[in-house]
Design an enzyme around this catalytic site. Sequence first.
Site, mmCIF file in Angstrom:
data_model
loop_
_atom_site.group_PDB
_atom_site.id
_atom_site.type_symbol
_atom_site.label_atom_id
_atom_site.label_comp_id
_atom_site.label_asym_id
_atom_site.label_seq_id
_atom_site.Cartn_x
_atom_site.Cartn_y
_atom_site.Cartn_z
ATOM 1 C CE LYS A 23 3.175 11.621 1.893
ATOM 2 N NZ LYS A 23 1.959 11.367 2.724
ATOM 3 C CD GLU A 59 -5.229 -3.163 -4.810
ATOM 4 O OE1 GLU A 59 -4.480 -3.924 -4.173
ATOM 5 O OE2 GLU A 59 -4.833 -2.067 -5.263
ATOM 6 C CB CYS A 100 -0.623 -5.201 -2.629
ATOM 7 S SG CYS A 100 -0.697 -3.431 -2.347
ATOM 8 C CD GLU A 108 3.891 -3.629 -2.991
ATOM 9 O OE1 GLU A 108 2.956 -3.756 -3.819
ATOM 10 O OE2 GLU A 108 3.726 -3.656 -1.771
#
Length: 478
Positions: free
Chosen positions: A178, A381, A285, A251
Amino acid sequence: MTTELRRLRNYINGEFRDAADGRTIDVVNPATGEVYATSPLSGQADVDAAMEAAAAAFPAWRDSTPSERQKVLLKIADAFEERAEDLIAAEVENTGKPVALTASEEIPPMVDQIRFFAGAARLLEGRSAGEYMEGMTSIVRREPVGVCAQVAPWNYPMMMAVWKFAPALAAGNTVVLKPSDTTPASTVLMAEIIGQIVPKGVFNVVCGDRETGKAMVEHPTPAMASITGSVRAGMQVAESAAKDVKRVHLELGGKAPVVVFEDTDIEKAVEDISVAGFFNAGQDCTAATRVLVHSSIHDEFVAALAKAATATKTGQPDDEDVLYGPLNNANQLKQVTGFIDRLPAHAKVEAGGHRVGDKGYFYAPTVVSGLNQDDEIVQNEVFGPVITVQSFTDEAQALEFANGVEYALASSVWTKDHARAMRMSKALDFGCVWINTHIPLVAEMPHGGYKKSGYGKDLSAYGFEDYTRIKHVMTSLG
């Protein structure tokens, strides 16, 4: 006059299909802020169909020889090279990324990574065969796990899809993938290309939203769920998968510390760090977003970094002078803007700190100094073109600040002192440590983190092994 929107469709069991109930999602080009396509909003019926197709295709694909799977993956790599212009065009509409950088920085590593896993397909072997009990021989088999439910993110839709399907297919698994609801176009094109090469049902694409992904993970068919995404999404996937003890590969986010010591070549470090922090609009990331600088060079470094930020350009995909394009979607623009709007009084915006233009989701390259370790923008983040700078006095404090976040994906150390670099690389609690560089990746080396950055590895033989299971076979010699 109304321009007809492009119609994207799911790819299930070798054919393109609309969502069973006809629902769709508008897909927006982030460089313009305008809708250019519709994508299926897939529901349970679509997920069921994809899982059924993948399960039916699994036995034959599992039993294919490693050399057969290698040939298939090599054909996929060749086809991606041949269709590079089409893939780039789809990805640019997906993301607004610069055309030239998408061509140079994404297509070559994607193709190389597929070819790496094509080679890895022929290393699917156990470690030993021997007699560990009198009269008995033991064999270790390494086998594919089965159907894999995979969810890719919107920051690198093409490349992260490759990181998902290439090791899975190489190991003999079948896939239901997806893409993000904001970036389905390049993945659907990949399905068109791959579908001409693999047997039907081996590779399936289901488009949709968060609920679609949840239905995939909770489905009883997959033996493994793999996601690249936010910490929140990863926690939800792990919780859902735990209900029927699925394997999980996560991840997730990152908050990479960039530790700059006083003996560093400031000019070179600033040049490299600014690129590693602002590339892809900081939507990475591993981006170099959290700089820790020795107090003796702090002011000089901040001034140079602010100057580099001011000289960095963002803009439309066809502008060859830009380093990065827009943020991916309106929500991400709102998130980045919110971090800057909520800065504490002691923080100082050295460069940027504002939206660029009123068309699309562009944000200026931004540098923020004067921060404390417990500030929101240091701990969380941002996922935007924002680099924060903190000062440290010695190696111990640098490590305290570097490790003092909930993420543990990537980091870097900048020093000419080899012994110090080795001490830091040992003590930094991150899945990757770069020394005097930041962000290069190669197919042969693992990528993945600890703590809230998730677990499991992408790329490398370690990532390949994540898509396999171990079986012990013991036979009597009598």
